[in-house]
Motif scaffolding. Structure first.
Motif, PDB file in Angstrom:
ATOM      1  N   SER A 146      16.456 -60.790 -37.324  1.00  0.00           N
ATOM      2  CA  SER A 146      17.211 -61.863 -36.690  1.00  0.00           C
ATOM      3  C   SER A 146      17.580 -61.470 -35.263  1.00  0.00           C
ATOM      4  O   SER A 146      17.450 -62.250 -34.323  1.00  0.00           O
ATOM      5  N   ALA A 147      18.001 -60.226 -35.111  1.00  0.00           N
ATOM      6  CA  ALA A 147      18.441 -59.766 -33.789  1.00  0.00           C
ATOM      7  C   ALA A 147      17.268 -59.707 -32.812  1.00  0.00           C
ATOM      8  O   ALA A 147      17.340 -60.199 -31.690  1.00  0.00           O
TER       9      ALA A 147
ATOM     10  N   GLY B 216      14.230 -60.844 -31.093  1.00  0.00           N
ATOM     11  CA  GLY B 216      13.595 -62.150 -30.979  1.00  0.00           C
ATOM     12  C   GLY B 216      13.330 -62.499 -29.534  1.00  0.00           C
ATOM     13  O   GLY B 216      13.170 -61.619 -28.683  1.00  0.00           O
ATOM     14  N   LEU B 217      13.309 -63.791 -29.263  1.00  0.00           N
ATOM     15  CA  LEU B 217      13.078 -64.234 -27.896  1.00  0.00           C
ATOM     16  C   LEU B 217      14.132 -63.679 -26.960  1.00  0.00           C
ATOM     17  O   LEU B 217      13.899 -63.516 -25.768  1.00  0.00           O
ATOM     18  N   GLY B 218      15.302 -63.373 -27.507  1.00  0.00           N
ATOM     19  CA  GLY B 218      16.368 -62.789 -26.694  1.00  0.00           C
ATOM     20  C   GLY B 218      15.927 -61.484 -26.058  1.00  0.00           C
ATOM     21  O   GLY B 218      16.236 -61.208 -24.901  1.00  0.00           O
ATOM     22  N   ASN B 219      15.199 -60.671 -26.812  1.00  0.00           N
ATOM     23  CA  ASN B 219      14.760 -59.383 -26.288  1.00  0.00           C
ATOM     24  C   ASN B 219      13.566 -59.521 -25.376  1.00  0.00           C
ATOM     25  O   ASN B 219      13.434 -58.813 -24.387  1.00  0.00           O
TER      26      ASN B 219
ATOM     27  N   TYR C 214      15.485 -73.033 -29.393  1.00  0.00           N
ATOM     28  CA  TYR C 214      14.672 -71.884 -29.785  1.00  0.00           C
ATOM     29  C   TYR C 214      13.318 -72.333 -30.321  1.00  0.00           C
ATOM     30  O   TYR C 214      12.288 -71.729 -30.071  1.00  0.00           O
TER      31      TYR C 214
ATOM     32  N   PHE D  80      23.883 -62.783 -27.699  1.00  0.00           N
ATOM     33  CA  PHE D  80      22.696 -63.540 -28.084  1.00  0.00           C
ATOM     34  C   PHE D  80      21.686 -62.630 -28.765  1.00  0.00           C
ATOM     35  O   PHE D  80      21.147 -62.941 -29.824  1.00  0.00           O
ATOM     36  N   THR D  81      21.432 -61.485 -28.163  1.00  0.00           N
ATOM     37  CA  THR D  81      20.383 -60.628 -28.691  1.00  0.00           C
ATOM     38  C   THR D  81      20.773 -60.008 -30.030  1.00  0.00           C
ATOM     39  O   THR D  81      19.923 -59.723 -30.858  1.00  0.00           O
TER      40      THR D  81
ATOM     41  N   SER E  63      22.460 -61.594 -32.248  1.00  0.00           N
ATOM     42  CA  SER E  63      22.747 -62.739 -33.135  1.00  0.00           C
ATOM     43  C   SER E  63      24.225 -62.788 -33.509  1.00  0.00           C
ATOM     44  O   SER E  63      24.567 -63.064 -34.660  1.00  0.00           O
TER      45      SER E  63
ATOM     46  N   THR F 278      25.372 -65.957 -38.199  1.00  0.00           N
ATOM     47  CA  THR F 278      24.145 -65.454 -38.840  1.00  0.00           C
ATOM     48  C   THR F 278      24.427 -64.214 -39.663  1.00  0.00           C
ATOM     49  O   THR F 278      23.970 -64.081 -40.789  1.00  0.00           O
TER      50      THR F 278
ATOM     51  N   MET G 206      18.576 -68.599 -38.131  1.00  0.00           N
ATOM     52  CA  MET G 206      19.371 -69.739 -37.655  1.00  0.00           C
ATOM     53  C   MET G 206      19.361 -70.858 -38.687  1.00  0.00           C
ATOM     54  O   MET G 206      20.379 -71.457 -38.993  1.00  0.00           O
TER      55      MET G 206
HETATM   56  N1  PHE Z   1      19.085 -62.634 -31.643  1.00  0.00           N
HETATM   57  C1  PHE Z   1      18.088 -63.626 -31.503  1.00  0.00           C
HETATM   58  C2  PHE Z   1      17.159 -63.223 -30.382  1.00  0.00           C
HETATM   59  O1  PHE Z   1      17.369 -62.257 -29.718  1.00  0.00           O
HETATM   60  C3  PHE Z   1      18.652 -64.989 -31.267  1.00  0.00           C
HETATM   61  C4  PHE Z   1      19.711 -65.402 -32.225  1.00  0.00           C
HETATM   62  C5  PHE Z   1      20.984 -65.714 -31.763  1.00  0.00           C
HETATM   63  C6  PHE Z   1      19.460 -65.505 -33.592  1.00  0.00           C
HETATM   64  C7  PHE Z   1      21.993 -66.085 -32.628  1.00  0.00           C
HETATM   65  C8  PHE Z   1      20.433 -65.915 -34.469  1.00  0.00           C
HETATM   66  C9  PHE Z   1      21.703 -66.201 -33.986  1.00  0.00           C
HETATM   67  O2  PHE Z   1      16.207 -63.883 -30.127  1.00  0.00           O
END
Ligand code: PHE
Length: 477
Positions: A19-20, A22-25, A102, A227-228, A230, A235, A328
């Motif tokens: 979950s952590a 993801g697109l955030g990274n 997302y 965000f990164t 989560s 979540t 999510m």
């Molecule tokens: N952490 C996820 C990412 O880095 C985004 C995310 C945010 C997922 C909040 C769940 C809740 O892409």
């Protein structure tokens, strides 16, 4: 029906790390870093991940495992107050807002992956010829909507499988694949001609720069850290509601934060050398959300073997994005299952139908009241929702759960956690909320009015008062 739990010990870690990561990274981190001056931003961001992220993860875990329900049920049952239950709905809404944009970005990635993969056997990918123009043509409109539907369908398919056969199994395959592919890509990118300049921009740590930019980067760095990881979306509350009592929460939180940081830094080691090898200086061009699709796509087009690298790269991003989007979707789904007794299928169908529409709004990206929907949802809206959401969880743990939170933290954890439990509670209930409110305020410029040291002083005084109040209120020594 008994509530499902994770089948294996690594199951929870991989799902939460999935979950952590993801697109955030991979998509958001490089451009937010570039927009905020590279290494100075990186330093502040890493500090926040460690000092706010890990205790924050622990706070959500404690609520989830103790409450054994979706955020709505957990907050209501643990506090015995319907008001907190109502507040839980905030997380359901945040999750839907997140998934809405997302899934659109996930759709872009799917398209680029498909294009690149078909380039392996046929004509070169269409985006190779003119990356900027190509992205401009597909970023919004019917095309973006179609791929949003596809990405959402994949997400729904995994969540439909449930906790063990869907989410756990899925992330067990996706996470290791992401790690292996990224390491390979980083090694390859390190051999590019621009690598040295890229590392200097990205990794050089200069105290003076950090100090000079501290307040400017604080807001974006905190937003990116939450965000990164989560955090603030409920979540981690939801995922922790499926864990057994014998897990060490501090251990899991540390591993998850470390894995997530590793992937973030690795992604930077792939993206920056590629940009620099083409002579693109990210600090000068402030690449924005299109960085991955325009800058990187351009790099792939010019490199020998670019199609293979592009396929591997976008493949990584698809997997990473999917393992986040399922987390999510799981929040509103678990809410409907727990609160209204809906079957998983119907819950998934209902939420997905809603996100077809809300995501559609991001995909067509109209301008409402002078603001484009996509940029607003993906940027300020999400940053604010997550920060406010996390502040509420932290206050809940400190002031509502109090000693129960300490007991929950210690359950299943070894000796050292007993020593950190009380300082953790004081941090969570007092210091961190003050800090986060403060970062929200820096985004509207309070520090500019007050100056550096007076701002720090006010924050320290308010924080100290909150710690003292919490100790007395909860009889913590
Ligand atoms: N952490 C996820 C990412 O880095 C985004 C995310 C945010 C997922 C909040 C769940 C809740 O892409």
């Amino acid at each position: 029906m008994a509530r499902e739990t994770w089948a294996t010990r690594v199951g929870f870690i991989l799902a939460a790390a999935g979950s952590a990561v993801g697109l955030g990274n991979i998509w958001r981190f490089p451009w937010v870093t570039a927009d905020n001056g590279g290494s100075a931003f990186l330093a502040v961001y890493l500090g926040i991940v460690l000092l706010v992220g890990v205790p924050g993860l622990l706070a959500e875990f404690v609520v989830g495992r103790r409450g054994k329900k979706s955020p709505v049920g957990a907050l209501r049952d643990l506090s015995g107050s319907r008001g907190w239950g109502l507040w839980g709905v905030f997380y359901v809404i945040t999750a839907i807002a997140l998934l809405s944009f997302y899934s659109v970005v996930g759709g872009w990635i799917l398209r680029y992956f498909g294009e690149s993969a078909s380039g392996l056997v046929g004509a070169p990918p269409a985006y190779f010829a003119a990356p900027g123009q190509y992205f401009g043509g597909v970023a919004a409109g019917p095309d973006a909507f179609g791929f949003h539907l596809l990405f959402l369908a994949l997400t729904a398919l995994v969540v439909l499988g449930g906790v063990r056969r869907g989410i756990e199994l899925g992330t067990k395959v996706m996470m290791p694949a992401v790690l292996v592919l990224l390491v390979g890509l980083a090694v390859w990118a390190g051999a590019r001609p621009g690598a040295a300049a890229a590392y200097a921009f990205y990794l050089a740590f200069d105290v003076a720069t950090v100090r000079a930019n501290f307040f400017d980067v604080l807001g974006p760095a905190a937003g990116q850290a939450l965000f990164t990881l989560s955090l603030g979306a409920g979540t981690m509350i939801t995922y922790a509601s499926y864990i057994d009592e014998d897990r060490s929460l501090p251990f899991d939180a540390t591993v998850i934060a470390a894995l997530n940081t590793l992937v973030g830094v690795l992604a930077g080691l792939v993206v920056f050398p590629l940009l620099f090898s083409l002579g693109v200086d990210p600090a000068q061009t402030s690449p924005g959300p299109g960085a991955l699709f325009v800058g990187l796509a351009g790099a792939f087009a010019q490199l020998p073997g670019g199609v293979v690298i592009a396929t591997a790269f976008f493949g990584v991003v698809v997997l990473a994005a999917l393992s986040s989007s399922i987390s999510m979707l799981e929040i509103p789904v678990s809410f409907l299952v727990d609160e209204y007794g809906l079957g998983r299928r119907r819950a998934v169908a209902l939420v997905a139908a809603g996100v077809v529409a809300t995501g559609g709004l991001c995909a067509f990206n109209p301008t409402i009241a002078g603001t484009a929907v996509f940029g607003f949802v993906a940027g300020p809206l999400v940053d604010t929702l997550l920060t406010v959401g996390l502040i509420a969880v932290l206050l809940f743990v400190g002031w509502v759960m109090g000693r129960d939170a300490l007991a929950e933290l210690r359950s299943g954890a070894g000796g050292p956690s007993a020593a950190v439990a009380t300082p953790w509670l004081l941090a969570v209930g007092a210091v961190l909320p003050v800090f986060l409110v403060f970062t929200l305020l820096t985004t509207v410029g309070v520090d500019a009015g007050l100056g550096f040291w007076p701002t720090v002083l006010v924050a320290v005084v308010v924080g100290a008062a909150a710690v003292a109040g919490l100790r007395t209120e909860r009889a913590l020594l």
